[in-house]
Design a protein around this motif. Structure first.
Motif, PDB file in Angstrom:
ATOM      1  N   GLN A 196       0.845  -1.190   0.000  1.00 48.17           N
ATOM      2  CA  GLN A 196       0.000   0.000   0.000  1.00 48.17           C
ATOM      3  C   GLN A 196       0.884   1.245   0.000  1.00 48.17           C
ATOM      4  O   GLN A 196       1.990   1.236   0.563  1.00 48.17           O
ATOM      5  CB  GLN A 196      -0.915   0.018   1.229  1.00 48.17           C
ATOM      6  CG  GLN A 196      -1.853  -1.171   1.319  1.00 48.17           C
ATOM      7  CD  GLN A 196      -2.844  -1.210   0.166  1.00 48.17           C
ATOM      8  OE1 GLN A 196      -3.317  -0.158  -0.291  1.00 48.17           O
ATOM      9  NE2 GLN A 196      -3.152  -2.406  -0.320  1.00 48.17           N
ATOM     10  N   PRO A 197       0.422   2.325  -0.620  1.00 51.60           N
ATOM     11  CA  PRO A 197       1.247   3.550  -0.678  1.00 51.60           C
ATOM     12  C   PRO A 197       1.709   4.032   0.687  1.00 51.60           C
ATOM     13  O   PRO A 197       2.877   4.395   0.861  1.00 51.60           O
ATOM     14  CB  PRO A 197       0.316   4.562  -1.357  1.00 51.60           C
ATOM     15  CG  PRO A 197      -0.608   3.728  -2.182  1.00 51.60           C
ATOM     16  CD  PRO A 197      -0.819   2.471  -1.397  1.00 51.60           C
ATOM     17  N   TRP A 198       0.811   4.059   1.680  1.00 52.34           N
ATOM     18  CA  TRP A 198       1.199   4.565   2.989  1.00 52.34           C
ATOM     19  C   TRP A 198       2.207   3.639   3.657  1.00 52.34           C
ATOM     20  O   TRP A 198       3.152   4.091   4.323  1.00 52.34           O
ATOM     21  CB  TRP A 198      -0.038   4.732   3.866  1.00 52.34           C
ATOM     22  CG  TRP A 198       0.270   5.491   5.118  1.00 52.34           C
ATOM     23  CD1 TRP A 198       0.307   5.007   6.393  1.00 52.34           C
ATOM     24  CD2 TRP A 198       0.611   6.876   5.215  1.00 52.34           C
ATOM     25  NE1 TRP A 198       0.643   6.003   7.289  1.00 52.34           N
ATOM     26  CE2 TRP A 198       0.846   7.167   6.594  1.00 52.34           C
ATOM     27  CE3 TRP A 198       0.753   7.902   4.285  1.00 52.34           C
ATOM     28  CZ2 TRP A 198       1.205   8.440   7.038  1.00 52.34           C
ATOM     29  CZ3 TRP A 198       1.111   9.169   4.736  1.00 52.34           C
ATOM     30  CH2 TRP A 198       1.331   9.416   6.091  1.00 52.34           C
ATOM     31  N   GLU A 199       2.046   2.347   3.447  1.00 55.44           N
ATOM     32  CA  GLU A 199       3.010   1.387   3.984  1.00 55.44           C
ATOM     33  C   GLU A 199       4.377   1.594   3.343  1.00 55.44           C
ATOM     34  O   GLU A 199       5.414   1.556   4.016  1.00 55.44           O
ATOM     35  CB  GLU A 199       2.510  -0.039   3.729  1.00 55.44           C
ATOM     36  CG  GLU A 199       3.422  -1.126   4.305  1.00 55.44           C
ATOM     37  CD  GLU A 199       2.967  -2.516   3.904  1.00 55.44           C
ATOM     38  OE1 GLU A 199       3.521  -3.480   4.460  1.00 55.44           O
ATOM     39  OE2 GLU A 199       2.071  -2.639   3.035  1.00 55.44           O
ATOM     40  N   TRP A 204       9.984   3.226   3.770  1.00 60.55           N
ATOM     41  CA  TRP A 204      11.095   3.955   3.158  1.00 60.55           C
ATOM     42  C   TRP A 204      11.707   4.923   4.165  1.00 60.55           C
ATOM     43  O   TRP A 204      12.924   5.093   4.224  1.00 60.55           O
ATOM     44  CB  TRP A 204      10.622   4.702   1.918  1.00 60.55           C
ATOM     45  CG  TRP A 204      11.731   5.463   1.243  1.00 60.55           C
ATOM     46  CD1 TRP A 204      11.874   6.817   1.149  1.00 60.55           C
ATOM     47  CD2 TRP A 204      12.867   4.899   0.568  1.00 60.55           C
ATOM     48  NE1 TRP A 204      13.021   7.136   0.470  1.00 60.55           N
ATOM     49  CE2 TRP A 204      13.643   5.980   0.103  1.00 60.55           C
ATOM     50  CE3 TRP A 204      13.289   3.595   0.330  1.00 60.55           C
ATOM     51  CZ2 TRP A 204      14.836   5.781  -0.595  1.00 60.55           C
ATOM     52  CZ3 TRP A 204      14.480   3.401  -0.362  1.00 60.55           C
ATOM     53  CH2 TRP A 204      15.230   4.489  -0.822  1.00 60.55           C
ATOM     54  N   GLU A 205      10.867   5.546   4.983  1.00 62.81           N
ATOM     55  CA  GLU A 205      11.357   6.473   5.999  1.00 62.81           C
ATOM     56  C   GLU A 205      12.296   5.763   6.960  1.00 62.81           C
ATOM     57  O   GLU A 205      13.359   6.283   7.316  1.00 62.81           O
ATOM     58  CB  GLU A 205      10.168   7.074   6.745  1.00 62.81           C
ATOM     59  CG  GLU A 205      10.535   8.093   7.813  1.00 62.81           C
ATOM     60  CD  GLU A 205       9.304   8.666   8.469  1.00 62.81           C
ATOM     61  OE1 GLU A 205       8.902   8.115   9.513  1.00 62.81           O
ATOM     62  OE2 GLU A 205       8.741   9.644   7.946  1.00 62.81           O
ATOM     63  N   VAL A 206      11.931   4.557   7.398  1.00 61.19           N
ATOM     64  CA  VAL A 206      12.792   3.806   8.306  1.00 61.19           C
ATOM     65  C   VAL A 206      14.080   3.383   7.602  1.00 61.19           C
ATOM     66  O   VAL A 206      15.164   3.394   8.186  1.00 61.19           O
ATOM     67  CB  VAL A 206      12.044   2.580   8.869  1.00 61.19           C
ATOM     68  CG1 VAL A 206      12.964   1.752   9.763  1.00 61.19           C
ATOM     69  CG2 VAL A 206      10.829   3.019   9.663  1.00 61.19           C
ATOM     70  N   ASN A 207      13.986   3.036   6.323  1.00 59.54           N
ATOM     71  CA  ASN A 207      15.175   2.676   5.560  1.00 59.54           C
ATOM     72  C   ASN A 207      16.186   3.824   5.527  1.00 59.54           C
ATOM     73  O   ASN A 207      17.390   3.618   5.662  1.00 59.54           O
ATOM     74  CB  ASN A 207      14.769   2.290   4.130  1.00 59.54           C
ATOM     75  CG  ASN A 207      15.946   1.858   3.295  1.00 59.54           C
ATOM     76  OD1 ASN A 207      16.671   0.942   3.643  1.00 59.54           O
ATOM     77  ND2 ASN A 207      16.149   2.545   2.184  1.00 59.54           N
ATOM     78  N   ILE A 208      15.693   5.056   5.372  1.00 61.71           N
ATOM     79  CA  ILE A 208      16.573   6.221   5.370  1.00 61.71           C
ATOM     80  C   ILE A 208      17.217   6.423   6.742  1.00 61.71           C
ATOM     81  O   ILE A 208      18.349   6.890   6.850  1.00 61.71           O
ATOM     82  CB  ILE A 208      15.798   7.482   4.937  1.00 61.71           C
ATOM     83  CG1 ILE A 208      15.341   7.348   3.472  1.00 61.71           C
ATOM     84  CG2 ILE A 208      16.648   8.736   5.105  1.00 61.71           C
ATOM     85  CD1 ILE A 208      16.467   7.113   2.487  1.00 61.71           C
TER      86      ILE A 208
END
Length: 319
Positions: A196-199, A204-208
């Motif tokens: 899902q887009p929000w997921e 991605w935020e945590v990956n950064i």
């Protein structure tokens, strides 16, 4: 001209790397009865002085190189230091660090399923992640198993750069250094598994976040001034892990040119003297290999860019 920050006092002091490999401490070598006495305490402040300040430093460097007797006197005073003198990152304390992502054609090709971006993409890195050449990088205690390298060219700004167009962008660049955008990849699988887009956004935020650990932005060893680089695209990046070649690419493989990239980010960010832009990594990262290759304690990672130098760091155990 190759400028450095010498790890001699708290926060470092500005210097220049001579062709001999010796390191000239600028303020210690300055003539007290001349404009050289103005030289500031940091490379960031020196860059803020603009072309006039760089011309002053070049004059000092040329004067020292032309006079063997002066060199001997400076060695005795501790103003001309031996090769191998410990350095910090060229600018240890930038106010802003922006890192471009998905920047090289070859890197997109190795990361199967990654579409080409319609415009430059990027993220912020914290200045506390910056270390210099030859400094140890500790594996993060909570994520030691999937630590990857990303050899990159880094731009260092020499003046305010905000809302510029591509034709104006390169006038804002003071010079270039070598970077390694070290990344803990533990969370990449969550990005690819999002449905899902929000997921996808949250993962991605945590990956950064996995790029922000202490020591995860090595920079150096020098800042090569922009006048020494007539064509950035002709620079060549290589990365070696324990002497094995992992990355090799010309900067010309960038999807977007450097002026386009700078202009794009300057729409939002106001870069100032000493701020840094990492320009992305080419193919060969550990996560793109089959099987993947990640760094471990004891590994030596070296990123080199033609004409600038080699950035070498050693990984050590989590602490």
């Amino acid at each position: 001209m190759k400028l450095v920050t010498i790890d001699s006092v708290r926060g470092g002091e500005p210097g220049a790397l001579l062709p001999s490999g010796e390191v000239l401490a600028l303020r210690r070598a300055a003539q007290a009865d001349s404009l050289e006495a103005w030289l500031p305490e940091s490379l960031r402040e020196l860059l803020a002085g603009g072309p006039a300040a760089l011309a002053l430093v070049r004059g000092l460097v040329d004067r020292v190189q032309a006079d063997p007797g002066l060199q001997d006197r400076l060695r005795q005073r501790g103003a001309l230091m031996p090769p191998g003198t410990r350095l910090l990152a060229p600018v240890p304390n930038p106010g802003l660090v922006v890192a471009a992502g998905l920047a090289y054609k070859s890197h997109l090709a190795e990361m199967a399923g990654t579409p080409a971006p319609r415009q430059p993409t990027g993220f912020l890195k914290v200045a506390t992640s910056i270390v210099g050449p030859e400094h140890a990088v500790a594996l993060p205690a909570d994520a030691p198993a999937h630590v990857d390298y990303e050899g990159e060219l880094a731009v260092v700004f020499g003046r305010r750069c905000h809302r510029v167009n591509a034709d104006q962008a390169m006038a804002c660049v003071a010079g270039y250094t070598v970077a390694n955008d070290i990344s803990a990849r533990d969370w990449v699988r969550d990005v690819w598994g999002a449905t899902q887009p929000w997921e996808a956004r949250q993962t991605w935020e945590v990956n950064i976040m996995g790029k922000q650990f202490e020591g995860f932005t090595p920079l150096g060893p020098v800042l090569l001034t922009a006048d020494e680089v007539p064509d950035v695209g002709r620079l060549h990046i290589t990365t070696h892990l324990n002497s094995a070649l992992m990355q090799s690419s010309p900067v010309s493989d960038l999807i977007f040119s450097l002026p386009e990239t700078i202009a794009h980010f300057s729409r939002w960010y106001c870069f100032n003297a000493g701020d840094v832009l990492l320009t992305g990594t080419p193919a060969g990262v550990g996560a793109g290999r089959k099987p993947p290759v990640f760094m471990k304690a004891g590994d030596v990672i070296e990123v080199a860019i033609s004409g600038i130098g080699t950035l070498r760091n050693t990984l050590v155990a989590a602490r």
